[in-house]
Write a protein that holds these residues in place. Structure first.
Motif, mmCIF file in Angstrom:
data_model
loop_
_atom_site.group_PDB
_atom_site.id
_atom_site.type_symbol
_atom_site.label_atom_id
_atom_site.label_comp_id
_atom_site.label_asym_id
_atom_site.label_seq_id
_atom_site.Cartn_x
_atom_site.Cartn_y
_atom_site.Cartn_z
ATOM 1 N N ILE A 57 5.251 22.981 2.741
ATOM 2 C CA ILE A 57 5.475 21.706 2.074
ATOM 3 C C ILE A 57 5.053 21.806 0.610
ATOM 4 O O ILE A 57 4.003 22.377 0.293
ATOM 5 N N LEU A 58 5.861 21.222 -0.274
ATOM 6 C CA LEU A 58 5.524 21.102 -1.690
ATOM 7 C C LEU A 58 5.121 19.659 -1.966
ATOM 8 O O LEU A 58 5.919 18.736 -1.764
ATOM 9 N N ASP A 59 3.891 19.466 -2.403
ATOM 10 C CA ASP A 59 3.398 18.149 -2.822
ATOM 11 C C ASP A 59 3.464 18.123 -4.344
ATOM 12 O O ASP A 59 2.578 18.641 -5.026
ATOM 13 N N MET A 61 3.563 16.731 -8.180
ATOM 14 C CA MET A 61 2.776 15.769 -8.937
ATOM 15 C C MET A 61 1.623 15.274 -8.067
ATOM 16 O O MET A 61 1.349 14.082 -7.933
ATOM 17 N N SER A 62 0.953 16.224 -7.482
ATOM 18 C CA SER A 62 -0.098 15.993 -6.498
ATOM 19 C C SER A 62 -1.405 15.590 -7.172
ATOM 20 O O SER A 62 -1.566 15.697 -8.388
ATOM 21 N N SER A 63 -2.339 15.129 -6.336
ATOM 22 C CA SER A 63 -3.676 14.783 -6.832
ATOM 23 C C SER A 63 -4.698 15.103 -5.756
ATOM 24 O O SER A 63 -4.562 16.094 -5.047
ATOM 25 N N TRP A 64 -5.685 14.244 -5.578
ATOM 26 C CA TRP A 64 -6.787 14.555 -4.661
ATOM 27 C C TRP A 64 -6.485 14.164 -3.215
ATOM 28 O O TRP A 64 -7.254 14.473 -2.311
ATOM 29 N N VAL A 65 -5.362 13.505 -2.984
ATOM 30 C CA VAL A 65 -4.966 13.125 -1.631
ATOM 31 C C VAL A 65 -3.452 13.225 -1.542
ATOM 32 O O VAL A 65 -2.741 12.916 -2.504
ATOM 33 N N SER A 66 -2.944 13.691 -0.397
ATOM 34 C CA SER A 66 -1.512 13.928 -0.257
ATOM 35 C C SER A 66 -0.805 12.937 0.660
ATOM 36 O O SER A 66 0.422 12.924 0.714
ATOM 37 N N HIS A 67 -1.543 12.135 1.408
ATOM 38 C CA HIS A 67 -0.980 11.117 2.306
ATOM 39 C C HIS A 67 -0.145 11.714 3.430
ATOM 40 O O HIS A 67 0.665 11.021 4.045
ATOM 41 N N GLY A 116 10.132 21.276 2.811
ATOM 42 C CA GLY A 116 10.150 19.861 2.462
ATOM 43 C C GLY A 116 9.312 19.619 1.231
ATOM 44 O O GLY A 116 8.439 20.427 0.882
ATOM 45 N N CYS A 117 9.589 18.500 0.551
ATOM 46 C CA CYS A 117 8.863 18.142 -0.665
ATOM 47 C C CYS A 117 8.580 16.655 -0.664
ATOM 48 O O CYS A 117 9.467 15.844 -0.366
ATOM 49 N N GLY A 118 7.357 16.295 -1.009
ATOM 50 C CA GLY A 118 6.986 14.906 -1.239
ATOM 51 C C GLY A 118 6.641 14.693 -2.700
ATOM 52 O O GLY A 118 5.977 15.541 -3.310
ATOM 53 N N LEU A 119 7.110 13.580 -3.250
ATOM 54 C CA LEU A 119 6.801 13.211 -4.629
ATOM 55 C C LEU A 119 6.420 11.736 -4.595
ATOM 56 O O LEU A 119 7.275 10.861 -4.486
ATOM 57 N N CYS A 120 5.118 11.475 -4.671
ATOM 58 C CA CYS A 120 4.583 10.142 -4.379
ATOM 59 C C CYS A 120 4.190 9.410 -5.660
ATOM 60 O O CYS A 120 3.358 9.888 -6.435
ATOM 61 N N VAL A 121 4.781 8.247 -5.869
ATOM 62 C CA VAL A 121 4.508 7.286 -6.949
ATOM 63 C C VAL A 121 4.277 7.965 -8.301
ATOM 64 O O VAL A 121 3.364 7.610 -9.036
ATOM 65 N N SER A 122 5.164 8.904 -8.647
ATOM 66 C CA SER A 122 5.046 9.613 -9.921
ATOM 67 C C SER A 122 6.375 9.877 -10.603
ATOM 68 O O SER A 122 6.387 10.345 -11.745
ATOM 69 N N THR A 149 8.784 8.633 -3.263
ATOM 70 C CA THR A 149 8.316 7.268 -3.028
ATOM 71 C C THR A 149 7.825 6.650 -4.326
ATOM 72 O O THR A 149 7.326 7.333 -5.215
ATOM 73 N N PHE A 150 7.962 5.328 -4.420
ATOM 74 C CA PHE A 150 7.498 4.611 -5.607
ATOM 75 C C PHE A 150 7.265 3.153 -5.255
ATOM 76 O O PHE A 150 7.738 2.648 -4.231
ATOM 77 N N SER A 151 6.503 2.491 -6.104
ATOM 78 C CA SER A 151 6.160 1.088 -5.915
ATOM 79 C C SER A 151 6.450 0.357 -7.225
ATOM 80 O O SER A 151 7.267 0.801 -8.030
ATOM 81 N N ASN A 152 5.769 -0.764 -7.435
ATOM 82 C CA ASN A 152 5.920 -1.490 -8.691
ATOM 83 C C ASN A 152 4.681 -1.341 -9.562
ATOM 84 O O ASN A 152 4.481 -2.099 -10.499
ATOM 85 N N ARG A 153 3.845 -0.356 -9.250
ATOM 86 C CA ARG A 153 2.641 -0.098 -10.020
ATOM 87 C C ARG A 153 2.763 1.242 -10.729
ATOM 88 O O ARG A 153 3.399 2.170 -10.226
ATOM 89 N N CYS A 154 2.146 1.342 -11.894
ATOM 90 C CA CYS A 154 2.206 2.587 -12.653
ATOM 91 C C CYS A 154 1.196 2.514 -13.793
ATOM 92 O O CYS A 154 0.584 1.468 -14.042
#
Length: 215
Positions: A57-59, A61-67, A116-122, A149-154
């Protein structure tokens, strides 16, 4: 953006309020989450549905947690992000790469490496998203999913102008268009996985599957 003829938006669409080097903005580690718990659980459920157990798996724009779902085992999880301290704190990562994708959008991985690749709120921070997503398609195995994935926060000063100009439905359409322009994804779909409308952060996703070759 780029001189790619398939890119349809002007360069101004990818400008940010803060154009100082991203390395300076992300130099201080942020050990916080950027969406609330119900939205995080929605991300995890998407990963549970789409990312293959036992795969690489490729995470991105990752950070300290991958969800990632805690009960699922993967062959490996590579995290590529901006802050070494954040990546070092992430217990799910088996490999860590520090890279500014706005300075160099090319991924340092062999073709057809990941399942697979996840790209979370970035995704809203990328100044050349089409090139980055084309690179994601290259490093994914044929048929492997990307889950964006994305939300309305940034961070508003670092999100690109076009993101600020659109609503949630516009974001879904925009990310699907970026995958189309990348040229190596099929079966894209936009999903509204907002867990509790009006009571928690919304959560949206665009999912596509990589393909290699013509067509």
């Amino acid at each position: 953006m780029t001189d790619d003829p398939r890119s349809t938006l002007p360069a101004a669409a990818f400008r940010r309020m803060d154009e100082t080097p991203d390395e300076a903005f992300y130099a201080q580690p942020r050990f916080v989450t950027h969406i609330d718990d119900p939205a995080i659980h929605a991300v995890t459920q998407l990963y549970r549905e789409f990312l293959p157990p036992g795969g690489e798996i490729l995470d991105l724009m990752s950070s300290w947690v991958s969800h990632l779902p805690p009960e699922v085992e993967y062959a490996g999880v590579t995290g590529l992000g901006m802050n070494a301290a954040e990546l070092a704190r992430n217990p799910r990562l088996t490999r860590r790469v520090v890279q500014n994708l706005n300075a160099d959008p090319h991924l340092p991985f062999a073709s057809a490496t990941f399942g697979g690749c996840g790209l979370c709120v970035s995704i809203d921070y990328l100044t050349d998203p089409v090139t980055v997503l084309r690179e994601v398609g290259r490093v994914l195995k044929p048929g492997a999913p990307v889950v964006i994935t994305f939300s309305n926060r940034c961070f508003p000063t670092k999100a690109v102008a076009i993101w600020h100009a659109l609503d949630d439905a516009g974001h879904l359409a925009l990310v699907r268009e970026w995958l189309r322009q990348a040229g190596n994804f099929r079966d894209t779909q936009g999903l509204d996985r907002s867990p509790r409308p009006g009571r928690s952060d919304p959560l949206y996703a665009v999912v596509g599957r990589a393909f290699h070759g013509e067509g």
